[in-house]
Write a protein that holds these residues in place. Structure first.
Motif, PDB file in Angstrom:
ATOM      1  N   UNK A 107      39.128 -19.554  37.811  1.00  9.47           N
ATOM      2  CA  UNK A 107      40.533 -19.651  38.184  1.00  9.47           C
ATOM      3  C   UNK A 107      40.698 -19.756  39.695  1.00  9.47           C
ATOM      4  N   UNK A 108      39.956 -18.934  40.427  1.00  7.10           N
ATOM      5  CA  UNK A 108      40.012 -19.005  41.894  1.00  7.10           C
ATOM      6  C   UNK A 108      39.560 -20.381  42.380  1.00  7.10           C
ATOM      7  N   UNK A 109      38.477 -20.887  41.791  1.00  7.74           N
ATOM      8  CA  UNK A 109      37.993 -22.221  42.177  1.00  7.74           C
ATOM      9  C   UNK A 109      39.017 -23.305  41.892  1.00  7.74           C
ATOM     10  N   UNK A 110      39.709 -23.201  40.759  1.00  6.16           N
ATOM     11  CA  UNK A 110      40.726 -24.199  40.424  1.00  6.16           C
ATOM     12  C   UNK A 110      41.892 -24.140  41.403  1.00  6.16           C
ATOM     13  N   UNK A 111      42.314 -22.929  41.771  1.00  6.52           N
ATOM     14  CA  UNK A 111      43.431 -22.784  42.706  1.00  6.52           C
ATOM     15  C   UNK A 111      43.068 -23.391  44.057  1.00  6.52           C
ATOM     16  N   UNK A 112      41.892 -23.051  44.548  1.00 10.67           N
ATOM     17  CA  UNK A 112      41.464 -23.582  45.848  1.00 10.67           C
ATOM     18  C   UNK A 112      41.302 -25.103  45.773  1.00 10.67           C
ATOM     19  N   UNK A 113      40.699 -25.602  44.682  1.00  8.64           N
ATOM     20  CA  UNK A 113      40.496 -27.048  44.548  1.00  8.64           C
ATOM     21  C   UNK A 113      41.825 -27.786  44.477  1.00  8.64           C
ATOM     22  N   UNK A 114      42.786 -27.258  43.724  1.00 13.09           N
ATOM     23  CA  UNK A 114      44.079 -27.924  43.630  1.00 13.09           C
ATOM     24  C   UNK A 114      44.825 -27.861  44.952  1.00 13.09           C
ATOM     25  N   UNK A 115      44.709 -26.755  45.665  1.00 10.70           N
ATOM     26  CA  UNK A 115      45.389 -26.649  46.951  1.00 10.70           C
ATOM     27  C   UNK A 115      44.858 -27.695  47.916  1.00 10.70           C
ATOM     28  N   UNK A 116      43.545 -27.733  48.091  1.00  9.99           N
ATOM     29  CA  UNK A 116      42.973 -28.684  49.038  1.00  9.99           C
ATOM     30  C   UNK A 116      43.030 -30.106  48.505  1.00  9.99           C
ATOM     31  N   UNK A 117      42.913 -30.275  47.183  1.00 12.49           N
ATOM     32  CA  UNK A 117      43.014 -31.618  46.601  1.00 12.49           C
ATOM     33  C   UNK A 117      44.394 -32.203  46.795  1.00 12.49           C
ATOM     34  N   UNK A 118      45.428 -31.388  46.594  1.00 14.00           N
ATOM     35  CA  UNK A 118      46.796 -31.872  46.798  1.00 14.00           C
ATOM     36  C   UNK A 118      47.034 -32.210  48.259  1.00 14.00           C
ATOM     37  N   UNK A 119      46.469 -31.408  49.133  1.00 11.17           N
ATOM     38  CA  UNK A 119      46.628 -31.657  50.569  1.00 11.17           C
ATOM     39  C   UNK A 119      45.958 -32.978  50.962  1.00 11.17           C
ATOM     40  N   UNK A 120      44.728 -33.177  50.483  1.00 13.09           N
ATOM     41  CA  UNK A 120      44.022 -34.413  50.803  1.00 13.09           C
ATOM     42  C   UNK A 120      44.721 -35.623  50.188  1.00 13.09           C
ATOM     43  N   UNK A 121      45.224 -35.465  48.960  1.00 18.81           N
ATOM     44  CA  UNK A 121      45.942 -36.563  48.330  1.00 18.81           C
ATOM     45  C   UNK A 121      47.191 -36.915  49.127  1.00 18.81           C
ATOM     46  N   UNK A 122      47.893 -35.903  49.619  1.00 19.06           N
ATOM     47  CA  UNK A 122      49.084 -36.155  50.438  1.00 19.06           C
ATOM     48  C   UNK A 122      48.723 -36.968  51.673  1.00 19.06           C
ATOM     49  N   UNK A 123      47.672 -36.557  52.378  1.00 15.69           N
ATOM     50  CA  UNK A 123      47.292 -37.277  53.588  1.00 15.69           C
ATOM     51  C   UNK A 123      46.723 -38.655  53.261  1.00 15.69           C
ATOM     52  N   UNK A 124      46.049 -38.793  52.122  1.00 15.07           N
ATOM     53  CA  UNK A 124      45.505 -40.093  51.729  1.00 15.07           C
ATOM     54  C   UNK A 124      46.629 -41.068  51.415  1.00 15.07           C
ATOM     55  N   UNK A 125      47.650 -40.601  50.702  1.00 17.17           N
ATOM     56  CA  UNK A 125      48.764 -41.479  50.332  1.00 17.17           C
ATOM     57  C   UNK A 125      49.644 -41.842  51.512  1.00 17.17           C
ATOM     58  N   UNK A 126      49.720 -40.977  52.503  1.00 16.41           N
ATOM     59  CA  UNK A 126      50.623 -41.201  53.635  1.00 16.41           C
ATOM     60  C   UNK A 126      49.894 -41.656  54.894  1.00 16.41           C
ATOM     61  N   UNK A 127      48.696 -42.176  54.745  1.00 18.88           N
ATOM     62  CA  UNK A 127      47.947 -42.615  55.924  1.00 18.88           C
ATOM     63  C   UNK A 127      48.486 -43.966  56.388  1.00 18.88           C
ATOM     64  N   UNK A 128      48.314 -44.213  57.654  1.00 22.28           N
ATOM     65  CA  UNK A 128      48.722 -45.501  58.219  1.00 22.28           C
ATOM     66  C   UNK A 128      47.604 -46.503  57.963  1.00 22.28           C
ATOM     67  N   UNK A 129      47.951 -47.609  57.356  1.00 14.75           N
ATOM     68  CA  UNK A 129      46.970 -48.645  57.054  1.00 14.75           C
ATOM     69  C   UNK A 129      46.949 -49.631  58.202  1.00 14.75           C
ATOM     70  N   UNK A 130      45.776 -49.804  58.793  1.00 12.69           N
ATOM     71  CA  UNK A 130      45.626 -50.720  59.918  1.00 12.69           C
ATOM     72  C   UNK A 130      44.748 -51.878  59.461  1.00 12.69           C
ATOM     73  N   UNK A 131      45.228 -53.067  59.680  1.00 10.09           N
ATOM     74  CA  UNK A 131      44.452 -54.244  59.325  1.00 10.09           C
ATOM     75  C   UNK A 131      43.273 -54.382  60.287  1.00 10.09           C
ATOM     76  N   UNK A 132      42.064 -54.658  59.766  1.00  8.97           N
ATOM     77  CA  UNK A 132      40.927 -54.799  60.665  1.00  8.97           C
ATOM     78  C   UNK A 132      41.079 -55.991  61.606  1.00  8.97           C
ATOM     79  N   UNK A 133      41.858 -56.983  61.186  1.00 10.28           N
ATOM     80  CA  UNK A 133      42.031 -58.158  62.033  1.00 10.28           C
ATOM     81  C   UNK A 133      42.997 -57.856  63.164  1.00 10.28           C
TER      82      UNK A 133
END
Length: 155
Positions: free
Chosen positions: A110-136
């Motif tokens: 249960x502790x592992x799931x709580x920690x994983x969901x907390x950090x997973x949700x945080x990473x997902x938030x930053x992944x979805x809201x990242x600025x996409x820069x074209x390599x060109x």
């Protein structure tokens, strides 16, 4: 003969529209259903967006925002503190670890799931809201011509 039976082209069109209306009573229009579903989803998204347009920054909101920032530093400094504690007082550290060994396995899961969901949700938030820069755009490079791709695009 059919022209005399049914009448003018306007009458044929009216008859077709009436048949369509009757058919939609028994079998709903898939296009209309998709349009209504999209409208409902957009209305829900608009409502959700409006909730965050003007965030209320009361003392409670600031306190909760501060509490939300605590888990990562607490975990990091707590782990470093455990290493320090193990070096300063190894016997007391060993006794505490024996106590942790008594914790049942489902509670660890249960502790592992709580920690994983907390950090997973945080990473997902930053992944979805990242600025996409074209390599060109970043390097100023022009993409190479790909003859096979151009041929495929032309059909």
């Amino acid at each position: 003969m059919i022209g005399k039976l049914i009448g003018t082209p306007a009458a044929v069109s009216a008859l077709g529209e009436a048949a369509q209306g009757v058919a939609e009573i028994f079998v709903p229009s898939a296009t209309k259903r998709m349009e209504l579903s999209a409208e409902a989803q957009m209305a829900a998204l608009r409502q959700l967006g409006e909730e965050y347009q003007h965030p209320a920054l009361s003392w409670f909101d600031r306190m909760v925002n501060g509490l939300n920032r605590l888990p990562r530093p607490c975990l990091a400094f707590g782990t470093l503190g455990l290493f320090t504690y193990a070096m300063v007082d190894p016997v007391a550290f060993a006794q505490r670890m024996v106590g942790l060994n008594a914790v049942p396995e489902p509670l660890w899961w249960l502790l592992g799931a709580i920690v994983a969901f907390y950090f997973g949700a945080r990473e997902t938030h930053y992944f979805r809201n990242r600025a996409v820069v074209s390599p060109f755009a970043a390097g100023g490079a022009v993409p190479e011509e790909n003859a096979a791709l151009e041929e495929w695009r032309r059909g």
